[in-house]
Scaffold this active site. Structure first.
Site, PDB file in Angstrom:
ATOM      1  N   GLU A  30       5.790  10.109  -4.608  1.00  0.00           N
ATOM      2  CA  GLU A  30       4.962   9.521  -5.672  1.00  0.00           C
ATOM      3  C   GLU A  30       4.479  10.530  -6.703  1.00  0.00           C
ATOM      4  O   GLU A  30       4.411  10.224  -7.901  1.00  0.00           O
ATOM      5  CB  GLU A  30       3.753   8.790  -5.063  1.00  0.00           C
ATOM      6  CG  GLU A  30       4.079   7.458  -4.419  1.00  0.00           C
ATOM      7  CD  GLU A  30       4.564   7.574  -2.979  1.00  0.00           C
ATOM      8  OE1 GLU A  30       4.835   8.701  -2.515  1.00  0.00           O
ATOM      9  OE2 GLU A  30       4.664   6.530  -2.318  1.00  0.00           O
ATOM     10  N   GLY A  43       6.935   3.712  -0.599  1.00  0.00           N
ATOM     11  CA  GLY A  43       6.500   2.520   0.129  1.00  0.00           C
ATOM     12  C   GLY A  43       7.346   2.252   1.377  1.00  0.00           C
ATOM     13  O   GLY A  43       6.880   1.608   2.325  1.00  0.00           O
ATOM     14  N   GLU A  80       5.805   4.389   3.971  1.00  0.00           N
ATOM     15  CA  GLU A  80       4.510   3.774   4.308  1.00  0.00           C
ATOM     16  C   GLU A  80       4.707   2.527   5.178  1.00  0.00           C
ATOM     17  O   GLU A  80       3.935   2.271   6.100  1.00  0.00           O
ATOM     18  CB  GLU A  80       3.765   3.414   3.021  1.00  0.00           C
ATOM     19  CG  GLU A  80       3.333   4.642   2.231  1.00  0.00           C
ATOM     20  CD  GLU A  80       2.788   4.288   0.856  1.00  0.00           C
ATOM     21  OE1 GLU A  80       3.585   3.850  -0.006  1.00  0.00           O
ATOM     22  OE2 GLU A  80       1.579   4.425   0.647  1.00  0.00           O
ATOM     23  N   ALA A 130       8.492   1.306  -3.352  1.00  0.00           N
ATOM     24  CA  ALA A 130       8.127   0.170  -4.184  1.00  0.00           C
ATOM     25  C   ALA A 130       9.090   0.128  -5.358  1.00  0.00           C
ATOM     26  O   ALA A 130       9.735   1.126  -5.686  1.00  0.00           O
ATOM     27  CB  ALA A 130       6.697   0.325  -4.669  1.00  0.00           C
TER      28      ALA A 130
END
Ligand code: COA
Length: 261
Positions: A135, A112, A115, A67
């Site tokens: 993260e 992300g 993911e 992200a």
């Protein structure tokens, strides 16, 4: 449909190539990119001539490096929850598409990005790819499904090893633990993905959809309920013309001609 942050290319093969196109930021997922991914995969789902998709990143360095950390830094708790739920909904859309989606992981798949790859039906990685959930190093947990899909893919112990350390692993290690389905030289990643999908798309379309749905539904059920779901999917397939065609073609020693009916 015009896109600003992704490339969407569909050709006569029936395979849509969706490319996250922000190489100067290692294809980091801004909110705008996540929104365009939703539009792109809605397009994949709704256009009948598209039968499968490959998701990849622009450039040679990154699939998606997570992200957008700039956006993460400015989130209040309420906004963070909305940010996670909105991204999760898009990734779940990809995961539950009625058509197979391949993640062609051509470089860094971090946060992300990892993911996103885990939301696809299968993952093929280039030999330079790296995977990780960093993260914890940023003071957060994954918010796009990483804590849920990673243990389902590789088991609780290996998932926690990655989530707690935040350390990346190389493509070969990702293959060894079952996170990716194959590792190939970077120059061959797209042709390998297309060739695999070519074999898949020679099979009966309803059978493909039922396999995708049965696995997805079954992972949320106990064995008895999952078996019952599978039997219903089996019955749906048995009602199709493609089932008659596939079984007859085998007995007549010829290739089946499936129509999707
Ligand atoms: N969010 C926002 N920007 C990012 C980003 C991210 N997740 N990942 C990379 N970028 C940006 C960098 O800030 C840099 O921008 P700049 O040129 O304006 O300074 C640009 O992309 C190139 O990154 P750089 O670090 O110079 O490239 P690299 O090839 O040396 O390293 C990575 C690549 C992916 C290893 C490194 O960028 C990185 O660790 N990124 C963050 C990964 C991460 O923690 N993701 C999880 C987020 S939850």
């Amino acid at each position: 449909m015009p896109y600003s942050y992704i490339r969407f290319e569909a050709d006569a093969s029936g395979i849509a190539l969706v490319t996250v196109n922000r190489p100067e930021k290692r294809n980091a997922l801004s909110t705008d990119i996540v929104r365009e991914l939703r539009e792109a995969f809605e397009q994949v789902e709704h256009e009948p001539e598209i039968r499968a998709a490959i998701l990849t990143g622009a450039g040679e360095k990154a699939f998606v490096a997570g992200a957008d950390i700039g956006e993460l830094a400015a989130l209040s708790p309420a906004k963070a929850q909305r940010f996670a739920r909105e991204g999760q909904a898009v990734f779940r859309l990809i995961e539950t598409l009625s058509k197979p989606v391949v993640a062609a992981v051509n470089g860094y798949a971090l946060g992300g990005g990892m993911e996103l790859a885990m939301s696809c039906a299968v993952r093929f990685a280039s030999d330079n790819a790296e995977f990780g959930q960093p993260e914890a190093k940023l003071g957060i947990v994954p918010g796009y499904g990483g804590t849920q899909r990673l243990p389902r893919l590789v088991g609780r112990g290996r998932a926690l090893e990655l989530l707690l350390s935040g350390e990346p692993i190389k493509a070969e290690e990702a293959y060894r633990i079952g996170l990716v389905n194959a590792v190939v030289p970077q120059a061959e990643l797209l042709s390998f993905s297309r060739a695999w999908l070519g074999k898949v798309l020679a099979n009966a379309p309803v059978a493909l959809e039922m396999a995708l749905r049965s696995v997805d539904a079954g992972l949320d059920m106990g064995l008895e309920s999952g078996l019952s779901y599978e039997a219903a999917a089996f019955a749906v397939c048995a009602a199709t013309e493609d089932c008659s065609e596939g079984t007859r073609a085998f007995l007549e020693k010829r290739r089946p001609a499936f129509t999707g009916k």
